[in-house]
Design an enzyme around this catalytic site. Sequence first.
Site, PDB file in Angstrom:
ATOM      1  N   THR A  67       9.941 -11.698 -11.620  1.00  0.00           N
ATOM      2  CA  THR A  67       9.949 -10.453 -12.381  1.00  0.00           C
ATOM      3  C   THR A  67       8.782  -9.603 -11.895  1.00  0.00           C
ATOM      4  O   THR A  67       7.647 -10.063 -11.828  1.00  0.00           O
ATOM      5  CB  THR A  67       9.853 -10.724 -13.896  1.00  0.00           C
ATOM      6  OG1 THR A  67      11.032 -11.438 -14.310  1.00  0.00           O
ATOM      7  CG2 THR A  67       9.759  -9.437 -14.689  1.00  0.00           C
ATOM      8  N   LEU A  68       9.095  -8.363 -11.550  1.00  0.00           N
ATOM      9  CA  LEU A  68       8.117  -7.416 -11.014  1.00  0.00           C
ATOM     10  C   LEU A  68       7.809  -6.357 -12.063  1.00  0.00           C
ATOM     11  O   LEU A  68       8.703  -5.939 -12.796  1.00  0.00           O
ATOM     12  CB  LEU A  68       8.700  -6.697  -9.787  1.00  0.00           C
ATOM     13  CG  LEU A  68       9.241  -7.563  -8.659  1.00  0.00           C
ATOM     14  CD1 LEU A  68      10.140  -6.737  -7.747  1.00  0.00           C
ATOM     15  CD2 LEU A  68       8.079  -8.143  -7.870  1.00  0.00           C
ATOM     16  N   GLU A  69       6.560  -5.896 -12.108  1.00  0.00           N
ATOM     17  CA  GLU A  69       6.217  -4.769 -12.965  1.00  0.00           C
ATOM     18  C   GLU A  69       5.727  -3.628 -12.095  1.00  0.00           C
ATOM     19  O   GLU A  69       4.819  -3.810 -11.275  1.00  0.00           O
ATOM     20  CB  GLU A  69       5.127  -5.135 -13.971  1.00  0.00           C
ATOM     21  CG  GLU A  69       4.881  -4.006 -14.960  1.00  0.00           C
ATOM     22  CD  GLU A  69       3.420  -3.753 -15.255  1.00  0.00           C
ATOM     23  OE1 GLU A  69       2.981  -2.604 -15.033  1.00  0.00           O
ATOM     24  OE2 GLU A  69       2.737  -4.681 -15.686  1.00  0.00           O
ATOM     25  N   SER A  91       0.813  -1.215   0.000  1.00  0.00           N
ATOM     26  CA  SER A  91       0.000   0.000   0.000  1.00  0.00           C
ATOM     27  C   SER A  91       0.848   1.268   0.000  1.00  0.00           C
ATOM     28  O   SER A  91       0.406   2.303  -0.486  1.00  0.00           O
ATOM     29  CB  SER A  91      -0.976   0.001   1.174  1.00  0.00           C
ATOM     30  OG  SER A  91      -0.277   0.058   2.396  1.00  0.00           O
ATOM     31  N   THR A  92       2.070   1.207   0.516  1.00  0.00           N
ATOM     32  CA  THR A  92       2.957   2.379   0.498  1.00  0.00           C
ATOM     33  C   THR A  92       3.139   2.872  -0.934  1.00  0.00           C
ATOM     34  O   THR A  92       3.088   4.075  -1.190  1.00  0.00           O
ATOM     35  CB  THR A  92       4.329   2.030   1.118  1.00  0.00           C
ATOM     36  OG1 THR A  92       4.120   1.591   2.460  1.00  0.00           O
ATOM     37  CG2 THR A  92       5.278   3.213   1.103  1.00  0.00           C
ATOM     38  N   TYR A  93       3.336   1.957  -1.873  1.00  0.00           N
ATOM     39  CA  TYR A  93       3.465   2.337  -3.278  1.00  0.00           C
ATOM     40  C   TYR A  93       2.104   2.676  -3.891  1.00  0.00           C
ATOM     41  O   TYR A  93       1.968   3.668  -4.608  1.00  0.00           O
ATOM     42  CB  TYR A  93       4.149   1.228  -4.084  1.00  0.00           C
ATOM     43  CG  TYR A  93       5.657   1.231  -3.945  1.00  0.00           C
ATOM     44  CD1 TYR A  93       6.412   2.296  -4.425  1.00  0.00           C
ATOM     45  CD2 TYR A  93       6.326   0.179  -3.348  1.00  0.00           C
ATOM     46  CE1 TYR A  93       7.792   2.316  -4.306  1.00  0.00           C
ATOM     47  CE2 TYR A  93       7.715   0.186  -3.221  1.00  0.00           C
ATOM     48  CZ  TYR A  93       8.440   1.257  -3.702  1.00  0.00           C
ATOM     49  OH  TYR A  93       9.809   1.274  -3.584  1.00  0.00           O
ATOM     50  N   GLN A 100       3.647  -8.109  -1.391  1.00  0.00           N
ATOM     51  CA  GLN A 100       3.488  -9.192  -0.421  1.00  0.00           C
ATOM     52  C   GLN A 100       2.999 -10.453  -1.122  1.00  0.00           C
ATOM     53  O   GLN A 100       2.062 -10.412  -1.916  1.00  0.00           O
ATOM     54  CB  GLN A 100       2.495  -8.816   0.672  1.00  0.00           C
ATOM     55  CG  GLN A 100       2.406  -9.905   1.740  1.00  0.00           C
ATOM     56  CD  GLN A 100       1.497  -9.523   2.888  1.00  0.00           C
ATOM     57  OE1 GLN A 100       0.284  -9.531   2.731  1.00  0.00           O
ATOM     58  NE2 GLN A 100       2.094  -9.192   4.016  1.00  0.00           N
ATOM     59  N   TYR A 156       3.828 -26.622 -12.658  1.00  0.00           N
ATOM     60  CA  TYR A 156       4.513 -25.739 -13.600  1.00  0.00           C
ATOM     61  C   TYR A 156       5.788 -26.404 -14.121  1.00  0.00           C
ATOM     62  O   TYR A 156       6.098 -26.332 -15.308  1.00  0.00           O
ATOM     63  CB  TYR A 156       4.839 -24.412 -12.909  1.00  0.00           C
ATOM     64  CG  TYR A 156       5.269 -23.325 -13.852  1.00  0.00           C
ATOM     65  CD1 TYR A 156       4.333 -22.611 -14.601  1.00  0.00           C
ATOM     66  CD2 TYR A 156       6.606 -22.984 -13.997  1.00  0.00           C
ATOM     67  CE1 TYR A 156       4.726 -21.607 -15.470  1.00  0.00           C
ATOM     68  CE2 TYR A 156       7.010 -21.979 -14.861  1.00  0.00           C
ATOM     69  CZ  TYR A 156       6.064 -21.294 -15.589  1.00  0.00           C
ATOM     70  OH  TYR A 156       6.457 -20.298 -16.448  1.00  0.00           O
ATOM     71  N   GLN A 168      14.029 -18.603 -13.904  1.00  0.00           N
ATOM     72  CA  GLN A 168      14.522 -17.309 -14.392  1.00  0.00           C
ATOM     73  C   GLN A 168      15.433 -16.646 -13.358  1.00  0.00           C
ATOM     74  O   GLN A 168      15.203 -16.748 -12.166  1.00  0.00           O
ATOM     75  CB  GLN A 168      13.370 -16.390 -14.800  1.00  0.00           C
ATOM     76  CG  GLN A 168      12.445 -15.984 -13.687  1.00  0.00           C
ATOM     77  CD  GLN A 168      11.193 -15.276 -14.209  1.00  0.00           C
ATOM     78  OE1 GLN A 168      10.869 -15.306 -15.392  1.00  0.00           O
ATOM     79  NE2 GLN A 168      10.485 -14.629 -13.303  1.00  0.00           N
TER      80      GLN A 168
END
Length: 188
Positions: free
Chosen positions: A135-137, A112-114, A156, A170, A180
């Site tokens: 990988t984060l977007e 929530s900070t972002y 989180q 997977y 990755q």
Amino acid sequence: MSIKSDKWIRRMAEQHGMIEPFEPGQVREADGRKIVSYGTSSYGYDIRCADEFKIFTNINSTIVDPKNFDEKSFVDFKGDVCIIPPNSFALARTMEYFRIPRSVLTICLGKSTYARCGIIVNVTPFEPEWEGYVTLEFSNTTPLPAKIYAGEGCAQVLFFESDEVCETSYADRGGKYQGQHGVTLPKA
């Protein structure tokens, strides 16, 4: 399917290497300054962003095609703070490497900070037996430049364990993002 607690997360990380490196508590300060928290929470794990980024630019292309993505659409950046241009986005990766058990599925939500600053963190679920750096977007939905802090919390992860083990994981499917290591671009 039930959500897993801090006790379970600690046990799986410490005994089975589910999260490496692993922080058993919540870290809110570093070197005497406040940071965006990371580590184990009541029913989740707050992940950190590494210092490797790919910042989107529209200089080299006119259309975004997920089936034929042009890697020239990104500028590589390494540093403690990444500035995302207005109404743009950047890719990054976690500092943590994950090994998801066969009976577990995760959901990852931005902190929530972002979010309260108009910065949205998007991550797809980690499927059973997936492993790798995540990988984060980061999407900057504001008309101003936005900062992302490496080495601090950004999202989180919630862990859900099924009553029965899946038939095909997977890893069994040979998932294209298995194992990755860096910031990974889309693969069709």
